[in-house]
Motif scaffolding. Structure first.
Motif, short mmCIF file in Angstrom:
data_model
loop_
_atom_site.label_atom_id
_atom_site.label_comp_id
_atom_site.label_asym_id
_atom_site.label_seq_id
_atom_site.Cartn_x
_atom_site.Cartn_y
_atom_site.Cartn_z
N PHE A 10 9.86 -24.16 34.09
CA PHE A 10 9.08 -23.78 35.27
C PHE A 10 7.66 -23.44 34.83
O PHE A 10 7.45 -22.63 33.92
CB PHE A 10 9.69 -22.59 36.00
N VAL A 11 6.69 -24.07 35.49
CA VAL A 11 5.27 -23.90 35.18
C VAL A 11 4.62 -23.17 36.36
O VAL A 11 4.44 -23.76 37.42
CB VAL A 11 4.59 -25.26 34.93
N PRO A 12 4.28 -21.89 36.22
CA PRO A 12 3.78 -21.10 37.36
C PRO A 12 2.34 -21.46 37.74
O PRO A 12 1.64 -22.14 36.99
CB PRO A 12 3.87 -19.67 36.86
N LYS A 13 1.93 -20.97 38.89
CA LYS A 13 0.57 -21.25 39.37
C LYS A 13 -0.51 -20.68 38.46
O LYS A 13 -1.64 -21.17 38.43
CB LYS A 13 0.38 -20.68 40.78
N GLU A 14 -0.17 -19.64 37.71
CA GLU A 14 -1.15 -19.03 36.82
C GLU A 14 -1.43 -19.87 35.58
O GLU A 14 -2.39 -19.63 34.85
CB GLU A 14 -0.66 -17.64 36.38
N LEU A 64 -4.56 -27.53 41.47
CA LEU A 64 -4.92 -26.85 42.72
C LEU A 64 -6.43 -26.75 42.95
O LEU A 64 -6.86 -26.30 44.01
CB LEU A 64 -4.30 -25.45 42.75
N LYS A 65 -7.21 -27.18 41.98
CA LYS A 65 -8.67 -27.14 42.14
C LYS A 65 -9.14 -28.08 43.24
O LYS A 65 -10.14 -27.81 43.91
CB LYS A 65 -9.35 -27.53 40.82
N THR A 66 -8.45 -29.19 43.39
CA THR A 66 -8.92 -30.24 44.29
C THR A 66 -8.10 -30.33 45.57
O THR A 66 -8.19 -31.31 46.30
CB THR A 66 -8.89 -31.60 43.57
N ARG A 67 -7.27 -29.34 45.82
CA ARG A 67 -6.46 -29.38 47.04
C ARG A 67 -6.12 -27.97 47.50
O ARG A 67 -6.18 -27.01 46.74
CB ARG A 67 -5.19 -30.18 46.83
N LYS A 68 -5.76 -27.87 48.76
CA LYS A 68 -5.39 -26.58 49.35
C LYS A 68 -4.00 -26.17 48.85
O LYS A 68 -3.10 -26.99 48.73
CB LYS A 68 -5.37 -26.71 50.87
N ASP A 69 -3.86 -24.87 48.56
CA ASP A 69 -2.57 -24.36 48.11
C ASP A 69 -1.67 -24.16 49.33
O ASP A 69 -1.77 -23.17 50.07
CB ASP A 69 -2.77 -23.03 47.37
N ILE A 70 -0.78 -25.11 49.54
CA ILE A 70 0.17 -25.05 50.67
C ILE A 70 1.59 -24.82 50.14
O ILE A 70 2.57 -25.25 50.75
CB ILE A 70 0.11 -26.34 51.50
N ILE A 121 3.98 -30.04 43.37
CA ILE A 121 2.61 -29.76 43.85
C ILE A 121 1.83 -31.05 44.02
O ILE A 121 1.29 -31.32 45.10
CB ILE A 121 1.89 -28.78 42.90
N SER A 122 1.78 -31.89 42.99
CA SER A 122 1.02 -33.14 43.12
C SER A 122 1.60 -34.06 44.17
O SER A 122 0.87 -34.78 44.86
CB SER A 122 0.97 -33.87 41.78
N ASN A 123 2.93 -34.04 44.32
CA ASN A 123 3.59 -34.99 45.22
C ASN A 123 4.30 -34.34 46.41
O ASN A 123 5.03 -35.01 47.14
CB ASN A 123 4.59 -35.84 44.43
#
Length: 463
Positions: free
Chosen positions: A405-409, A417-423, A381-383
């Motif tokens: 595995f670390v889920p989106k929740e 994901l606060k500072t970027r669009k979830d793509i 996600i970050s990269n």
């Protein structure tokens, strides 16, 4: 037909000898031109003394291995194996400092025995069983009174300059060693260091004035090193003392970074944290232990959980976290863990002559087990690294993988994901498994207590 044995790609610069492997075992050929120095190294008692102190790697002489170059060969020795070869640009501040001080202590002891270090390369030092050790048995030369220390300039470029920059400017400047493989140029170090370092006698002498001397005198080896043509033994010992006090005076405190305090802000309860440790150890044990690489290890909490199951290399991107890890290792006198700095999105590559002198991370593997705990969201996600690509890279590093595995929740992913669009529509547990089963077989999976996370034990399909 006789099998051809070639020197290791990193062992070609010294005419005194070279390293080679035969049937997977490491040996060093000592050439005839080095015979007299090697015999003095042994007969003077210096070798035994340094090995007893743990300052030089142990070795044994062997006669049951055919030398790769019999015409040049005087003797074959078999050095003790180091679990993992690391490089100065992967070390924390204190690791580089300890390696520097060891080099100077060895030089002092060598002078007492009528010998001297002919080079002071940081690459000659490795961390073995929790301590720095000189691995190049052929680093010594005969000492004659009045001779300057030929390795002075190299010591300043490989040790003092990066330590000063890390201490006085920015800890991340150690990464210049990846660009300048023969050490950070002193004129560059002098320009980068703040003006007030000229008031520090040691730094003024060994970096600023030394750099000026290099510019002014570039004709002879003696003047290039910044020393007079003739240096008495007492003067040389004074130089070593000055370098020691200068290195000892350099400090850096690891604090204030996000990851150095990561475990203080984790969303795990104490019981959940302990449960995760037990689960990680269970999976590593099921995989058989051995050589373990902990990627994104932070200060090494989970690395220490599995040290009784093998030797652990504990990698993290944050120099502060690695520094804390190394200090804990030293304080506890741990021998089964090696903390190192590594940016997994830009890992150490093949560099040096013909891109073969220093190995990439992958070429120093594979590990038996790779641990990737609380890491996947930072990579994917970050990269923006695709799940399949991450899986393929992990497969190149190890036979087994213990991955969380670390889920989106999860709260940590929500922060990202606060500072970027979830793509990342495929970043789900189903998407994770679909991507990773292309490279791995899922041997086990269990939920991590007190969280939404899941821990997997994977086996590479190529192993």
């Amino acid at each position: 037909m006789k099998k051809q044995i070639n020197p290791l790609s990193s062992s070609f610069r010294d005419p005194s000898g070279f390293l080679f492997k035969h049937d997977g075992i490491l040996y060093r050929q000592i050439n005839k031109e080095y015979q007299s120095i090697y015999e003095k190294f042994i007969s003077s008692g210096l070798c035994q003394l340094l090995q007893k102190k743990g300052w030089v790697i142990n070795h044994e002489e062997v006669d049951n291995v055919e030398p790769p170059d019999s015409e040049l060969c005087y003797r074959i020795i078999k050095p003790e194996m180091v679990d993992f070869i690391s490089y100065p640009y992967e070390w924390s501040f204190s690791q580089l400092k300890d390696a520097a001080l060891l080099t100077l202590k060895i030089e002092k002891l060598a002078l007492e025995k009528g010998l001297t270090l002919k080079d002071a390369s940081a690459y000659n030092i490795q961390f073995h069983k929790g301590k720095p050790v000189l691995i190049d048995t052929l680093s010594f030369d005969d000492y004659s009174d009045g001779k300057p220390w030929d390795a002075y300039k190299q010591f300043c470029q490989h040790f003092l300059a990066p330590l000063a920059l890390m201490s006085k400017v920015d800890i991340r400047l150690n990464q210049l060693m990846r660009v300048y493989i023969d050490g950070i140029p002193l004129d560059m170090a002098s320009e980068l260091l703040p003006w007030n370092t000229r008031l520090n006698i040691g730094l003024a002498t060994h970096i600023h004035l030394h750099a000026n001397a290099q510019k002014k005198y570039s004709v002879t080896k003696e003047t290039e090193s910044g020393q007079k043509a003739n240096v008495s033994k007492m003067g040389l010992l004074g130089l070593i003392d000055s370098l020691q006090s200068t290195v000892k005076g350099l400090e850096w405190q690891p604090k204030g970074t996000e990851w150095a305090e990561y475990y203080d802000i984790t969303n795990y309860s104490d019981s959940a944290f302990d449960a995760k440790k037990s689960l990680v150890k269970e999976f590593v044990s099921l995989a058989g232990g051995g050589k373990i690489w902990d990627l994104g290890a932070n200060t090494g909490e989970f690395s220490r959980t599995v040290t009784d199951l093998g030797s652990v290399v504990s990698f993290d991107i944050d120099p502060a976290a690695v520094e804390k890890n190394y200090r804990m290792m030293k304080s506890a006198k741990e021998t089964g863990i090696l903390p190192l700095v590594l940016d997994l999105t830009n890992p150490s590559g093949d560099i040096g002559w013909a891109n073969k002198e220093r190995d990439s991370l992958a070429n120093r593997g594979p590990a038996d087990i790779v641990m990737a705990l609380a890491l996947i969201h930072h990579i994917c996600i970050s990269n923006n690294v695709p799940l399949e690509s991450f899986a393929e890279y992990l497969q190149s590093l190890g036979k087994y993988v213990v991955i969380e595995f670390v889920p989106k929740e999860d709260s940590q992913v929500k922060i990202l994901l606060k500072t970027r669009k979830d793509i990342f529509p495929r970043y789900t547990i189903e998407g994770f498994e679909e991507a990773f089963v292309k490279s791995f077989e899922i041997l086990n999976k269990k939920s991590v207590e007190g969280s939404l996370r899941v821990l997997y034990l994977l086996k590479s399909k190529s192993s």
